[in-house]
Design a protein around this motif. Sequence first.
Motif, PDB file in Angstrom:
ATOM      1  N   GLY A 274      39.773 -42.963  49.538  1.00  0.00           N
ATOM      2  CA  GLY A 274      39.474 -44.224  49.429  1.00  0.00           C
ATOM      3  C   GLY A 274      38.031 -44.363  48.955  1.00  0.00           C
ATOM      4  O   GLY A 274      37.079 -43.148  49.521  1.00  0.00           O
ATOM      5  N   SER A 275      37.494 -45.349  48.586  1.00  0.00           N
ATOM      6  CA  SER A 275      36.086 -45.447  47.992  1.00  0.00           C
ATOM      7  C   SER A 275      35.412 -46.051  49.110  1.00  0.00           C
ATOM      8  O   SER A 275      35.911 -46.274  50.211  1.00  0.00           O
ATOM      9  N   VAL A 276      33.950 -45.918  49.066  1.00  0.00           N
ATOM     10  CA  VAL A 276      33.120 -46.389  50.246  1.00  0.00           C
ATOM     11  C   VAL A 276      33.323 -47.735  50.502  1.00  0.00           C
ATOM     12  O   VAL A 276      33.395 -48.278  51.594  1.00  0.00           O
ATOM     13  N   GLU A 277      33.624 -48.631  49.236  1.00  0.00           N
ATOM     14  CA  GLU A 277      33.671 -49.840  49.379  1.00  0.00           C
ATOM     15  C   GLU A 277      35.224 -50.146  50.207  1.00  0.00           C
ATOM     16  O   GLU A 277      35.172 -51.209  51.232  1.00  0.00           O
ATOM     17  N   GLN A 278      36.273 -49.431  50.108  1.00  0.00           N
ATOM     18  CA  GLN A 278      37.225 -49.621  50.876  1.00  0.00           C
ATOM     19  C   GLN A 278      37.179 -49.276  52.483  1.00  0.00           C
ATOM     20  O   GLN A 278      37.674 -50.027  53.103  1.00  0.00           O
ATOM     21  N   VAL A 279      36.559 -48.285  52.628  1.00  0.00           N
ATOM     22  CA  VAL A 279      36.129 -47.891  54.022  1.00  0.00           C
ATOM     23  C   VAL A 279      35.346 -49.010  54.694  1.00  0.00           C
ATOM     24  O   VAL A 279      35.826 -49.226  55.676  1.00  0.00           O
ATOM     25  N   ALA A 280      34.339 -49.330  53.728  1.00  0.00           N
ATOM     26  CA  ALA A 280      33.519 -50.354  54.547  1.00  0.00           C
ATOM     27  C   ALA A 280      34.624 -51.837  54.902  1.00  0.00           C
ATOM     28  O   ALA A 280      34.370 -52.401  55.974  1.00  0.00           O
ATOM     29  N   GLY A 300      21.144 -42.031  60.625  1.00  0.00           N
ATOM     30  CA  GLY A 300      20.233 -41.682  59.747  1.00  0.00           C
ATOM     31  C   GLY A 300      20.449 -41.215  58.369  1.00  0.00           C
ATOM     32  O   GLY A 300      19.702 -40.554  57.740  1.00  0.00           O
ATOM     33  N   VAL A 301      21.720 -41.251  58.015  1.00  0.00           N
ATOM     34  CA  VAL A 301      22.392 -40.928  56.502  1.00  0.00           C
ATOM     35  C   VAL A 301      22.902 -42.205  56.226  1.00  0.00           C
ATOM     36  O   VAL A 301      23.568 -42.931  56.712  1.00  0.00           O
ATOM     37  N   SER A 302      23.401 -42.174  54.974  1.00  0.00           N
ATOM     38  CA  SER A 302      24.281 -42.994  54.209  1.00  0.00           C
ATOM     39  C   SER A 302      25.571 -42.425  54.479  1.00  0.00           C
ATOM     40  O   SER A 302      25.813 -41.457  54.710  1.00  0.00           O
ATOM     41  N   PRO A 303      26.604 -43.505  54.167  1.00  0.00           N
ATOM     42  CA  PRO A 303      27.912 -43.191  53.969  1.00  0.00           C
ATOM     43  C   PRO A 303      28.268 -42.012  53.078  1.00  0.00           C
ATOM     44  O   PRO A 303      29.075 -41.135  53.335  1.00  0.00           O
ATOM     45  N   THR A 304      27.729 -42.156  51.816  1.00  0.00           N
ATOM     46  CA  THR A 304      28.064 -41.218  50.847  1.00  0.00           C
ATOM     47  C   THR A 304      27.578 -39.768  51.272  1.00  0.00           C
ATOM     48  O   THR A 304      28.182 -38.730  51.120  1.00  0.00           O
ATOM     49  N   GLU A 327      21.630 -43.723  42.249  1.00  0.00           N
ATOM     50  CA  GLU A 327      22.112 -44.264  41.161  1.00  0.00           C
ATOM     51  C   GLU A 327      22.946 -45.177  41.211  1.00  0.00           C
ATOM     52  O   GLU A 327      23.181 -46.142  40.183  1.00  0.00           O
ATOM     53  N   HIS A 328      23.616 -45.444  42.232  1.00  0.00           N
ATOM     54  CA  HIS A 328      24.758 -46.463  42.408  1.00  0.00           C
ATOM     55  C   HIS A 328      24.550 -46.725  43.909  1.00  0.00           C
ATOM     56  O   HIS A 328      25.505 -46.535  44.722  1.00  0.00           O
ATOM     57  N   PRO A 329      23.571 -47.696  44.111  1.00  0.00           N
ATOM     58  CA  PRO A 329      23.233 -48.249  45.509  1.00  0.00           C
ATOM     59  C   PRO A 329      24.337 -48.893  46.233  1.00  0.00           C
ATOM     60  O   PRO A 329      24.203 -48.751  47.486  1.00  0.00           O
ATOM     61  N   ARG A 330      25.467 -49.383  45.614  1.00  0.00           N
ATOM     62  CA  ARG A 330      26.534 -50.305  46.290  1.00  0.00           C
ATOM     63  C   ARG A 330      27.600 -49.556  46.269  1.00  0.00           C
ATOM     64  O   ARG A 330      28.828 -50.045  46.500  1.00  0.00           O
ATOM     65  N   ALA A 331      27.750 -48.222  45.784  1.00  0.00           N
ATOM     66  CA  ALA A 331      28.973 -47.556  45.654  1.00  0.00           C
ATOM     67  C   ALA A 331      29.573 -47.064  46.952  1.00  0.00           C
ATOM     68  O   ALA A 331      28.883 -46.837  47.873  1.00  0.00           O
TER      69      ALA A 331
END
Length: 331
Positions: A274-280, A300-304, A327-331
């Motif tokens: 699943g994409s990060v958007e789907q996980v969210a 202290g880290v991003s989901p990606t 490069e893809h801040p909302r990915a």
Amino acid sequence: MVILAFDGVQLLDVAGPAEVFTTANRFGADYDVRVISGTGADVVTSSGVRIGAGTAPAGLPRRLGTLIVPGRSDWPAAIRDEVTMAAVTGLAPRARRVASVCAGAFLLAEAGLLDGRRATTHWQLAGDLARAYPKVRVDSDPVFMKDGRVLTSAGVTAGIDLSLALVEDDHGAEPAREVARQLVVFMARPAGQSQFSARLSVRDAEHPVLRAAMDAVTGDPAADHATERLASRTGVSPRHLTRLFRAHTGLSPGRYVESIRVEAAQVLLEGGSGSVEQVAAESGFGSSETMRRVFQQHLGVSPTTYRARFRSTGRAASRSAEQSDAEHPRA
């Protein structure tokens, strides 16, 4: 690579890092791993296993790469051991970096190495460390942390996480990944990852109202769990529910919900599907940007970056993931 052993030390505090570094030598590293004691004599661990110490501090080179100080559960006895403390204070200035495992943080603190620094230890001992050494900024949550050239880690297995991170610092992600595979351990628990599980805290909730609220949140993290809605479902006022949460968990209802959603998202990200958007969406954050902000606050880290770290042990994956985030801040 020097690991300081002493009577009463926890066996895995010594053996875990030793296995990581010696295994790394099979994948391109060149660690000279030496287990020593303050006198050069063998030591008996807390489990009764005898460890052969190869030498005393006097037999070591003048300059050292890493000094690892393990711990024992009876930390007052450890810091009263004059020979061991002399080894810590004598060897630390000669080392490029100094690390502790679990209660080994008390020996570093006693030597003054943690004054003014952030440090962690096993969560059950964090209060003791803070009270005994007020100059240390104790954080009981992370698995391990680094402040300058000094690193500290939580419970015994966290010494393996810390050691894998050191291998990656020294030799890159690939050797560290191979070591993790060889030892059949997780390839990454980020330094900021919590020692605690908010999901497990429901087992300790004795108040029926609180338990019902916590069950509702853990059962469906993506549902609407605003404090007013939780209070209505459990038959109390929002103010009373907030008092119950703070008294029994130390968290507000909103903060507890957020913690549960972080853990739910971690599981989904670790699974890799699943994409990060789907996980969210599935974990209740609504948007990837909201989840990204909360991950930064909690871990202290991003989901990606978090997902990438389960394919590596840290920095190399972090750089790649952070570039992707930029490069893809909302990915």
